[in-house]
Design a protein around this motif. Sequence first.
Motif, PDB file in Angstrom:
ATOM      1  N   MET A   1      -3.487  -4.955  10.616  1.00 13.51           N
ATOM      2  CA  MET A   1      -2.975  -3.780   9.906  1.00 13.51           C
ATOM      3  C   MET A   1      -3.372  -3.856   8.428  1.00 13.51           C
ATOM      4  SD  MET A   1      -1.272  -1.576  11.702  1.00 13.51           S
ATOM      5  CE  MET A   1      -0.182  -0.757  10.542  1.00 13.51           C
ATOM      6  N   ARG A   2      -3.796  -2.720   7.901  1.00 13.55           N
ATOM      7  CA  ARG A   2      -4.100  -2.656   6.478  1.00 13.55           C
ATOM      8  C   ARG A   2      -3.204  -1.601   5.826  1.00 13.55           C
ATOM      9  NH1 ARG A   2     -10.038  -1.793   5.013  1.00 13.55           N
ATOM     10  NH2 ARG A   2      -9.736   0.117   6.191  1.00 13.55           N
ATOM     11  N   TYR A   3      -2.924  -1.825   4.537  1.00 14.20           N
ATOM     12  CA  TYR A   3      -2.142  -0.848   3.792  1.00 14.20           C
ATOM     13  C   TYR A   3      -3.122   0.107   3.114  1.00 14.20           C
ATOM     14  CZ  TYR A   3       1.382   0.983   0.570  1.00 14.20           C
ATOM     15  OH  TYR A   3       2.239   1.796  -0.133  1.00 14.20           O
ATOM     16  N   LEU A   4      -2.917   1.398   3.283  1.00 11.73           N
ATOM     17  CA  LEU A   4      -3.849   2.379   2.744  1.00 11.73           C
ATOM     18  C   LEU A   4      -3.286   3.028   1.486  1.00 11.73           C
ATOM     19  CD1 LEU A   4      -4.977   4.023   6.112  1.00 11.73           C
ATOM     20  CD2 LEU A   4      -6.088   2.171   4.848  1.00 11.73           C
ATOM     21  N   VAL A   5      -4.127   3.119   0.462  1.00 10.02           N
ATOM     22  CA  VAL A   5      -3.752   3.722  -0.810  1.00 10.02           C
ATOM     23  C   VAL A   5      -4.703   4.884  -1.084  1.00 10.02           C
ATOM     24  CG1 VAL A   5      -3.615   3.351  -3.305  1.00 10.02           C
ATOM     25  CG2 VAL A   5      -2.922   1.528  -1.747  1.00 10.02           C
ATOM     26  N   ASP A   6      -4.166   6.012  -1.517  1.00  7.37           N
ATOM     27  CA  ASP A   6      -5.008   7.156  -1.892  1.00  7.37           C
ATOM     28  C   ASP A   6      -4.568   7.654  -3.263  1.00  7.37           C
ATOM     29  OD1 ASP A   6      -6.514   9.417  -2.197  1.00  7.37           O
ATOM     30  OD2 ASP A   6      -6.097  10.233  -0.202  1.00  7.37           O
ATOM     31  N   LEU A   7      -5.372   7.340  -4.282  1.00  6.50           N
ATOM     32  CA  LEU A   7      -5.062   7.783  -5.647  1.00  6.50           C
ATOM     33  C   LEU A   7      -5.909   8.985  -6.033  1.00  6.50           C
ATOM     34  CD1 LEU A   7      -4.919   4.295  -7.449  1.00  6.50           C
ATOM     35  CD2 LEU A   7      -3.027   5.597  -6.453  1.00  6.50           C
ATOM     36  N   GLY A   8      -6.583   9.576  -5.078  1.00  8.19           N
ATOM     37  CA  GLY A   8      -7.479  10.682  -5.375  1.00  8.19           C
ATOM     38  C   GLY A   8      -8.870  10.171  -5.712  1.00  8.19           C
ATOM     39  N   TRP A   9      -9.004   9.525  -6.857  1.00  9.11           N
ATOM     40  CA  TRP A   9     -10.314   8.978  -7.257  1.00  9.11           C
ATOM     41  C   TRP A   9     -10.619   7.653  -6.548  1.00  9.11           C
ATOM     42  CZ3 TRP A   9     -10.815   4.149  -9.561  1.00  9.11           C
ATOM     43  CH2 TRP A   9      -9.631   3.573 -10.030  1.00  9.11           C
ATOM     44  N   LEU A  10      -9.581   7.045  -5.980  1.00  7.41           N
ATOM     45  CA  LEU A  10      -9.733   5.740  -5.324  1.00  7.41           C
ATOM     46  C   LEU A  10      -8.969   5.742  -4.008  1.00  7.41           C
ATOM     47  CD1 LEU A  10     -10.447   2.644  -5.313  1.00  7.41           C
ATOM     48  CD2 LEU A  10      -8.275   2.294  -6.501  1.00  7.41           C
ATOM     49  N   ARG A  11      -9.690   5.381  -2.950  1.00  5.36           N
ATOM     50  CA  ARG A  11      -9.022   5.154  -1.673  1.00  5.36           C
ATOM     51  C   ARG A  11      -9.282   3.708  -1.274  1.00  5.36           C
ATOM     52  NH1 ARG A  11     -11.357   9.500   2.119  1.00  5.36           N
ATOM     53  NH2 ARG A  11     -12.785   9.939   0.413  1.00  5.36           N
ATOM     54  N   SER A  12      -8.205   2.996  -0.966  1.00  5.13           N
ATOM     55  CA  SER A  12      -8.325   1.563  -0.678  1.00  5.13           C
ATOM     56  C   SER A  12      -7.630   1.197   0.620  1.00  5.13           C
ATOM     57  CB  SER A  12      -7.685   0.725  -1.792  1.00  5.13           C
ATOM     58  OG  SER A  12      -8.409   0.798  -2.977  1.00  5.13           O
ATOM     59  N   GLY A  13      -8.238   0.303   1.348  1.00  2.86           N
ATOM     60  CA  GLY A  13      -7.586  -0.360   2.455  1.00  2.86           C
ATOM     61  C   GLY A  13      -7.310  -1.789   2.017  1.00  2.86           C
ATOM     62  N   LEU A  14      -6.037  -2.144   1.960  1.00  2.00           N
ATOM     63  CA  LEU A  14      -5.659  -3.452   1.423  1.00  2.00           C
ATOM     64  C   LEU A  14      -5.279  -4.396   2.566  1.00  2.00           C
ATOM     65  CD1 LEU A  14      -3.289  -2.149  -1.435  1.00  2.00           C
ATOM     66  CD2 LEU A  14      -5.777  -2.458  -1.509  1.00  2.00           C
ATOM     67  N   SER A  15      -5.953  -5.507   2.656  1.00  2.00           N
ATOM     68  CA  SER A  15      -5.617  -6.485   3.688  1.00  2.00           C
ATOM     69  C   SER A  15      -4.489  -7.403   3.249  1.00  2.00           C
ATOM     70  CB  SER A  15      -6.844  -7.333   4.039  1.00  2.00           C
ATOM     71  OG  SER A  15      -7.848  -6.532   4.624  1.00  2.00           O
ATOM     72  N   PHE A  16      -4.322  -7.554   1.922  1.00  3.38           N
ATOM     73  CA  PHE A  16      -3.278  -8.435   1.378  1.00  3.38           C
ATOM     74  C   PHE A  16      -2.465  -7.655   0.341  1.00  3.38           C
ATOM     75  CE2 PHE A  16      -6.776 -11.186   2.660  1.00  3.38           C
ATOM     76  CZ  PHE A  16      -6.140 -12.201   3.358  1.00  3.38           C
ATOM     77  N   SER A  17      -1.311  -8.190  -0.003  1.00  2.00           N
ATOM     78  CA  SER A  17      -0.474  -7.589  -1.040  1.00  2.00           C
ATOM     79  C   SER A  17      -1.299  -7.332  -2.289  1.00  2.00           C
ATOM     80  CB  SER A  17       0.684  -8.517  -1.396  1.00  2.00           C
ATOM     81  OG  SER A  17       1.564  -8.645  -0.304  1.00  2.00           O
ATOM     82  N   PHE A  18      -1.179  -6.118  -2.808  1.00  2.00           N
ATOM     83  CA  PHE A  18      -1.939  -5.737  -4.007  1.00  2.00           C
ATOM     84  C   PHE A  18      -1.341  -4.456  -4.554  1.00  2.00           C
ATOM     85  CE2 PHE A  18      -5.489  -4.419  -6.642  1.00  2.00           C
ATOM     86  CZ  PHE A  18      -6.037  -5.612  -7.074  1.00  2.00           C
ATOM     87  N   GLY A  19      -1.138  -4.400  -5.863  1.00  5.42           N
ATOM     88  CA  GLY A  19      -0.636  -3.179  -6.481  1.00  5.42           C
ATOM     89  C   GLY A  19       0.700  -2.764  -5.890  1.00  5.42           C
ATOM     90  N   GLU A  20       0.787  -1.496  -5.475  1.00  2.45           N
ATOM     91  CA  GLU A  20       2.053  -0.955  -4.977  1.00  2.45           C
ATOM     92  C   GLU A  20       2.466  -1.575  -3.655  1.00  2.45           C
ATOM     93  OE1 GLU A  20       1.159   2.967  -2.429  1.00  2.45           O
ATOM     94  OE2 GLU A  20       0.577   3.174  -4.520  1.00  2.45           O
ATOM     95  N   TYR A  21       1.522  -2.188  -2.971  1.00  6.98           N
ATOM     96  CA  TYR A  21       1.842  -2.819  -1.678  1.00  6.98           C
ATOM     97  C   TYR A  21       2.190  -4.278  -1.915  1.00  6.98           C
ATOM     98  CZ  TYR A  21       0.830  -5.347   2.653  1.00  6.98           C
ATOM     99  OH  TYR A  21       0.895  -6.202   3.728  1.00  6.98           O
ATOM    100  N   PHE A  22       3.427  -4.637  -1.634  1.00  7.79           N
ATOM    101  CA  PHE A  22       3.806  -6.044  -1.756  1.00  7.79           C
ATOM    102  C   PHE A  22       4.608  -6.469  -0.543  1.00  7.79           C
ATOM    103  CE2 PHE A  22       6.603  -9.534  -3.051  1.00  7.79           C
ATOM    104  CZ  PHE A  22       5.620 -10.467  -3.326  1.00  7.79           C
ATOM    105  N   ASP A  23       4.056  -7.404   0.178  1.00  2.00           N
ATOM    106  CA  ASP A  23       4.730  -8.020   1.309  1.00  2.00           C
ATOM    107  C   ASP A  23       4.671  -9.526   1.059  1.00  2.00           C
ATOM    108  OD1 ASP A  23       5.499  -9.221   3.636  1.00  2.00           O
ATOM    109  OD2 ASP A  23       4.131  -8.125   4.948  1.00  2.00           O
ATOM    110  N   PRO A  24       5.826 -10.157   0.794  1.00  3.59           N
ATOM    111  CA  PRO A  24       5.792 -11.591   0.475  1.00  3.59           C
ATOM    112  C   PRO A  24       5.219 -12.453   1.589  1.00  3.59           C
ATOM    113  CG  PRO A  24       8.050 -10.839   0.822  1.00  3.59           C
ATOM    114  CD  PRO A  24       7.194  -9.619   0.786  1.00  3.59           C
ATOM    115  N   GLU A  25       5.173 -11.892   2.800  1.00  4.37           N
ATOM    116  CA  GLU A  25       4.604 -12.647   3.919  1.00  4.37           C
ATOM    117  C   GLU A  25       3.092 -12.431   4.033  1.00  4.37           C
ATOM    118  OE1 GLU A  25       6.537 -14.738   5.657  1.00  4.37           O
ATOM    119  OE2 GLU A  25       8.113 -14.117   4.261  1.00  4.37           O
ATOM    120  N   ASN A  26       2.536 -11.599   3.148  1.00  7.52           N
ATOM    121  CA  ASN A  26       1.107 -11.301   3.248  1.00  7.52           C
ATOM    122  C   ASN A  26       0.453 -11.367   1.877  1.00  7.52           C
ATOM    123  OD1 ASN A  26      -1.377 -10.549   4.316  1.00  7.52           O
ATOM    124  ND2 ASN A  26      -0.935  -8.349   4.169  1.00  7.52           N
TER     125      ASN A  26
END
Lengths: 224, 110
Positions: A1-26
Amino acid sequence: MRYLVDLGWLRSGLSFSFGEYFDPENTAFGVMRVCNDDLVAGGKGFGPHPHSDMEIVTVVLRGQVKHEDNLGNAEVTKEGQVQRMSAGSGIIHAEYNASESEELQFLQLWFMPRARGGAPSYETSSYEPSQMVNHLLPVVSHTGSEQVASINQDLTIYLSRLERGNELSFHQEAGRRVFLFVIEGELEVSGHVMETRDTARIQNEPHLQLAAKEDTKYMLIDLP
Amino acid sequence: MKETLLIKHAVGGRTFLDTDKQPVAYQWEQSGTGWRLIVHKLSKANIEQILTWKDELNLFLFQQVPGEPMKKIWFYIKEGQVMYDEAKEELTIEADSRIEYIPDTFSSLH
């Protein structure tokens, strides 16, 4: 599973905790801390910001990325090239899409270094895409070479394009990890099917059998 | 001059302290060849996060002089240089070096 971010100018698939996505187990897989699959709109990018004590690798998949840092490096990296930045005791850099109209797509990978506090450095390396057809082509390693960027960690990043019906095997040494990322296609890994943008974190599987269900481009990282 | 202190996670950029949004008393000074920052009376939540990620912090001072572009000062913190005195409610960070940059004039790229 990846966390998806869409800021308009940037679309990201995050494999690990980064920015707004924070999972202490990942937050990590061994020394690996970040795998961001970034799609950057034309003319956009990341303004100047610092890094330290991290080995940062950018694999350009499509388009061109412009990099500039406080060490005086200013380069454009495109598909067929990899950039490696050793942040060490500190570096300020900016990176932008080199095109005003075309999208830029890249994978950005962060790894903890073997030792902290080293001198910051930056390099780009070029590889021949035809050499990754039905072959695991190293593009980053701790030893480095003419077509392989060197990194301050005991790991190797391979790129491969496996043609439909072809297979490769990979021997995972005891205690090592493998991170797999299917860039495009469908890959069967020791009986498990992975599709485009699927990732896998593999341990304790000495023999990996990689089989392409269709033409498949993927990245394999062998790391501690 | 307006000055803002930021303490962020170096991996991913989560903000642990932004004195613009959460004013706290702090002081920073030269200490040997480096710099020392002391922050007073942080909340328990701030302290917990900062201490959890104490070896992966980005420490910034943003300095804004009216009519001039913003200057950012980033500090490099070696391992073991973040300490908390619970009795005094003081967070002390020893920074080894720093880099100053002005975002508006940093890049010729954009």
